[in-house]
Design a protein around this motif. Structure first.
Motif, PDB file in Angstrom:
ATOM      1  N   LEU A 164     -39.889 -23.647  -7.508  1.00 43.96           N
ATOM      2  CA  LEU A 164     -39.538 -24.864  -6.649  1.00 43.96           C
ATOM      3  C   LEU A 164     -38.765 -25.902  -7.821  1.00 43.96           C
ATOM      4  N   PHE A 165     -39.476 -25.977  -8.855  1.00 40.46           N
ATOM      5  CA  PHE A 165     -38.685 -26.903  -9.693  1.00 40.46           C
ATOM      6  C   PHE A 165     -37.790 -26.535 -10.699  1.00 40.46           C
ATOM      7  N   PHE A 166     -37.623 -25.415 -10.767  1.00 45.57           N
ATOM      8  CA  PHE A 166     -36.509 -24.752 -12.001  1.00 45.57           C
ATOM      9  C   PHE A 166     -35.148 -25.258 -11.901  1.00 45.57           C
ATOM     10  N   LEU A 167     -34.538 -25.037 -10.723  1.00 45.39           N
ATOM     11  CA  LEU A 167     -33.211 -25.656 -10.525  1.00 45.39           C
ATOM     12  C   LEU A 167     -33.037 -27.194 -10.742  1.00 45.39           C
ATOM     13  N   ASP A 168     -34.016 -27.703 -10.249  1.00 44.56           N
ATOM     14  CA  ASP A 168     -34.143 -29.426 -10.518  1.00 44.56           C
ATOM     15  C   ASP A 168     -34.140 -29.276 -11.915  1.00 44.56           C
ATOM     16  N   LEU A 169     -34.952 -29.043 -12.678  1.00 39.74           N
ATOM     17  CA  LEU A 169     -35.189 -29.432 -14.012  1.00 39.74           C
ATOM     18  C   LEU A 169     -33.818 -28.919 -14.981  1.00 39.74           C
ATOM     19  N   VAL A 170     -33.169 -27.858 -14.674  1.00 35.42           N
ATOM     20  CA  VAL A 170     -32.160 -27.601 -15.279  1.00 35.42           C
ATOM     21  C   VAL A 170     -30.882 -28.391 -14.722  1.00 35.42           C
ATOM     22  N   GLU A 171     -30.878 -28.825 -13.599  1.00 38.39           N
ATOM     23  CA  GLU A 171     -29.806 -29.867 -13.346  1.00 38.39           C
ATOM     24  C   GLU A 171     -29.944 -31.123 -14.038  1.00 38.39           C
ATOM     25  N   LYS A 172     -31.520 -31.362 -14.157  1.00 42.77           N
ATOM     26  CA  LYS A 172     -31.426 -32.935 -14.706  1.00 42.77           C
ATOM     27  C   LYS A 172     -31.351 -32.921 -16.333  1.00 42.77           C
ATOM     28  N   PHE A 173     -31.949 -31.861 -16.844  1.00 43.16           N
ATOM     29  CA  PHE A 173     -31.997 -31.660 -18.247  1.00 43.16           C
ATOM     30  C   PHE A 173     -31.021 -30.908 -19.003  1.00 43.16           C
ATOM     31  N   GLY A 174     -30.646 -29.893 -18.209  1.00 42.49           N
ATOM     32  CA  GLY A 174     -29.586 -28.753 -18.803  1.00 42.49           C
ATOM     33  C   GLY A 174     -30.427 -27.618 -19.021  1.00 42.49           C
ATOM     34  N   VAL A 175     -29.651 -26.460 -19.256  1.00 44.27           N
ATOM     35  CA  VAL A 175     -30.457 -25.117 -19.438  1.00 44.27           C
ATOM     36  C   VAL A 175     -31.081 -25.044 -20.618  1.00 44.27           C
ATOM     37  N   ALA A 176     -30.391 -25.358 -21.814  1.00 43.57           N
ATOM     38  CA  ALA A 176     -31.115 -25.414 -23.100  1.00 43.57           C
ATOM     39  C   ALA A 176     -32.514 -25.958 -23.326  1.00 43.57           C
ATOM     40  N   MET A 196     -60.583 -11.596 -10.882  1.00 46.21           N
ATOM     41  CA  MET A 196     -59.014 -10.927 -10.547  1.00 46.21           C
ATOM     42  C   MET A 196     -58.472 -11.801  -9.623  1.00 46.21           C
ATOM     43  N   GLY A 197     -59.481 -12.093  -8.556  1.00 44.27           N
ATOM     44  CA  GLY A 197     -58.859 -13.041  -7.514  1.00 44.27           C
ATOM     45  C   GLY A 197     -58.430 -14.173  -7.888  1.00 44.27           C
ATOM     46  N   PHE A 198     -59.281 -14.911  -8.656  1.00 46.16           N
ATOM     47  CA  PHE A 198     -59.087 -16.401  -9.008  1.00 46.16           C
ATOM     48  C   PHE A 198     -57.826 -16.227 -10.221  1.00 46.16           C
ATOM     49  N   SER A 199     -57.738 -15.132 -11.122  1.00 48.42           N
ATOM     50  CA  SER A 199     -56.679 -15.250 -11.962  1.00 48.42           C
ATOM     51  C   SER A 199     -55.254 -15.090 -11.176  1.00 48.42           C
ATOM     52  N   PHE A 200     -55.084 -14.336 -10.221  1.00 53.52           N
ATOM     53  CA  PHE A 200     -53.978 -14.031  -9.361  1.00 53.52           C
ATOM     54  C   PHE A 200     -53.515 -15.384  -8.512  1.00 53.52           C
ATOM     55  N   THR A 201     -54.442 -16.008  -8.211  1.00 52.18           N
ATOM     56  CA  THR A 201     -54.199 -17.233  -7.373  1.00 52.18           C
ATOM     57  C   THR A 201     -53.462 -18.218  -8.507  1.00 52.18           C
ATOM     58  N   SER A 202     -54.157 -18.211  -9.729  1.00 57.35           N
ATOM     59  CA  SER A 202     -53.364 -18.947 -10.678  1.00 57.35           C
ATOM     60  C   SER A 202     -51.940 -18.619 -10.881  1.00 57.35           C
ATOM     61  N   HIS A 203     -51.561 -17.284 -10.963  1.00 60.20           N
ATOM     62  CA  HIS A 203     -50.239 -16.927 -10.885  1.00 60.20           C
ATOM     63  C   HIS A 203     -49.268 -17.178  -9.842  1.00 60.20           C
ATOM     64  N   TRP A 204     -49.917 -17.020  -8.731  1.00 57.46           N
ATOM     65  CA  TRP A 204     -49.125 -17.270  -7.529  1.00 57.46           C
ATOM     66  C   TRP A 204     -48.863 -18.852  -7.357  1.00 57.46           C
ATOM     67  N   VAL A 205     -49.754 -19.619  -7.807  1.00 57.83           N
ATOM     68  CA  VAL A 205     -49.280 -21.180  -7.835  1.00 57.83           C
ATOM     69  C   VAL A 205     -48.371 -21.396  -9.076  1.00 57.83           C
ATOM     70  N   CYS A 206     -48.592 -20.899 -10.211  1.00 53.10           N
ATOM     71  CA  CYS A 206     -47.455 -21.214 -11.156  1.00 53.10           C
ATOM     72  C   CYS A 206     -46.002 -20.496 -10.694  1.00 53.10           C
ATOM     73  N   ASN A 207     -46.092 -19.475  -9.972  1.00 57.56           N
ATOM     74  CA  ASN A 207     -44.967 -18.895  -9.592  1.00 57.56           C
ATOM     75  C   ASN A 207     -44.077 -19.726  -8.720  1.00 57.56           C
ATOM     76  N   PHE A 208     -45.049 -20.252  -7.716  1.00 62.66           N
ATOM     77  CA  PHE A 208     -44.502 -21.107  -6.717  1.00 62.66           C
ATOM     78  C   PHE A 208     -43.867 -22.507  -7.282  1.00 62.66           C
ATOM     79  N   LEU A 209     -44.399 -23.136  -8.415  1.00 60.01           N
ATOM     80  CA  LEU A 209     -43.908 -24.186  -9.172  1.00 60.01           C
ATOM     81  C   LEU A 209     -42.741 -23.847  -9.750  1.00 60.01           C
ATOM     82  N   VAL A 210     -42.872 -22.791 -10.372  1.00 59.36           N
ATOM     83  CA  VAL A 210     -41.600 -22.504 -11.337  1.00 59.36           C
ATOM     84  C   VAL A 210     -40.256 -22.382 -10.347  1.00 59.36           C
TER      85      VAL A 210
END
Length: 469
Positions: free
Chosen positions: A412-424, A396-410
């Protein structure tokens, strides 16, 4: 954190500094990562009950309380309700207001340390709650009680949203929020004093009489002998002691379950729930809903409605079917993937502006609803069900570390990706990950409904299978 961040930045002198504002928000995830990865060893040695109590230290450390109402420090006599309903609510109130050590903060350093500490505590809690529920709940109701965890989470989020409302008019309200957020830590510390240890952990720790007593009280006298026999059979097979070792995650069957747990959280996060929640406020603004509290309430109530639906379905339809249905639309209303492509269609082919905006709202609401039916509650529930008694905490500890890493990446990069490629295109990728998650669940997830944790473990363990042959 969204509500008071402006007031905090203004009062502490970093308003307009996007790097510091982002750091104040994201350092929470760094703490959660460390908390999750360290929780496995703690729960192995101390059990869930004591670990819960120790975990309150970072949650309330540094918070200066003017006074504590004794009415808040009452004992919870219904252990199952407490563990499945109150704990997730508390951690969401913490995460939503999420600023311990901050009520008396007078500098950015102090607020950063406070955010880190609360992240540390929440990281441990997110691992402990599903483990504790899975180990103390009767087999027949384990799924429903796990879904109550999601309901508690929804109510905690809604509570934190309401707590943040006065911050729009009172620039100092955020400090009061921190005082309020400290109270659940004291309730949790005292409440767990009246709770029980997991019978499985007690058996693993050699406290067989205590384990029998807990089983008799929670599951009924008729279940004692059968349960203890299963506990001892599993312990004898894998040589369970209080400390499974991390390198054992590389061995079968632990490696398979760890892979499934990590992959489920990666797919869950890349399916875009946090991105959709972030962008939902702009979606509501497009249709004229400028009141942020109203938009957040719609999102929160939709999430709650999905969790209530999951509560009804999870022990009837099973985890696997509900997880696949959550992503593909085989269950209840619509599908997560369709809701994503519905939003994409509304953005790319705006035949009518009003219709386009309404389709965006519909897609967003359907996405959140279907996520709350399966992808939200089932992911956290099924991983401890598939894990062995020996390695449950570390998996469970290992699984949730994956969760937090991906949470952070989304985040961090979500708005940049939207600005670069668009929402769609970004939303289309969310739909693609939803489809991929459904395929993964179909081929990698086994059904756990109506089976004890020991039955599941024995069916997945090749040593047991060889013995049966």
């Amino acid at each position: 954190m969204n509500g008071p961040i402006v007031s905090i930045a203004r009062e502490l002198g970093f308003e307009g500094n996007s790097i510091l504002e982002g750091l104040v928000v994201s350092i929470f995830i760094a703490g959660a990562f460390i908390g999750s990865i360290s929780s496995g060893s703690l729960v192995d040695k101390l059990g869930c009950r004591r670990t819960f109590q120790i975990d309150t230290i970072p949650l309330i450390l540094g918070a200066i309380l003017r006074e504590i109402s004794h009415q808040c420090l009452h004992a919870f006599t219904e252990i199952t309700l407490f563990s499945t309903f109150c704990l997730p609510s508390f951690q969401q109130v913490y995460a939503g207001t999420s600023l311990y050590h901050g009520a008396q903060a007078h500098s950015v350093d102090e607020i950063l340390w406070g955010r880190f500490l609360v992240g540390l505590g929440i990281g441990v809690n997110t691992v402990l709650v599903p483990i504790y529920i899975s180990e103390v709940a009767p087999t027949k109701y384990r799924g429903s009680l796990g879904a109550l965890c999601q309901i508690g989470t929804c109510l905690g989020i809604i509570s934190s949203l309401f707590l943040a409302i006065p911050s729009d008019n009172d620039p100092h309200w955020w400090r009061m929020m921190l005082y309020i957020a400290s109270v659940p830590g004291f309730i949790l510390t005292l409440g767990m004093q009246f709770a029980v240890d997991s019978p499985r952990w007690l058996c693993k720790a050699g406290k067989l009489d205590d384990a029998k007593s807990v089983i008799r009280d929670l599951w009924g006298a008729s279940e004692v002998e059968k349960a203890v026999k299963e506990f001892l059979s599993v312990s004898k097979n894998d040589g369970s002691d209080l400390n499974g070792r991390w390198f054992e995650l590389l061995e079968e069957p632990h490696s398979r379950v760890a892979f499934i747990g990590g992959a489920l959280f990666v797919l869950q996060q890349f399916a875009g729930i946090n991105g959709v929640l972030y962008f939902s406020s702009l979606t509501f603004q497009d249709v004229g809903v400028t009141n942020g509290a109203l938009a957040s309430s719609v999102v929160g109530l939709t999430n709650l409605a999905g969790a209530l639906t999951a509560l009804y379905l999870i022990d009837k339809q099973g985890r696997r079917k509900l997880l696949i249905g959550s992503y593909l639309g085989m269950c209840v209303v619509s599908m997560q993937a369709v809701s994503m492509f519905l939003v994409v269609y509304a953005i790319n082919f705006p035949l009518d502006e009003s219709l386009s905006h309404n389709l965006s709202i519909l897609g967003t609401v359907l996405y959140i609803f279907t996520f709350a039916i399966g992808a939200g509650p089932v992911t956290g529930l099924i991983i401890p069900e598939l894990s062995s008694t020996r390695m449950r905490g570390k998996i469970m500890g290992f699984s949730f570390t994956s969760h937090w890493v991906c949470n952070f990446l989304v985040g961090l990069f979500f708005l940049d990706l939207v600005e670069k490629f668009g929402v769609a295109p970004v939303y289309a990728s969310f739909g693609g990950f939803s489809l991929l998650a459904a395929i993964f669940a179909k081929y990698f997830i086994v059904e756990t409904k109506g089976r004890s944790l020991e039955e599941i473990e024995m069916s997945l363990n090749p040593n047991f299978q060889a013995r049966d042959k």
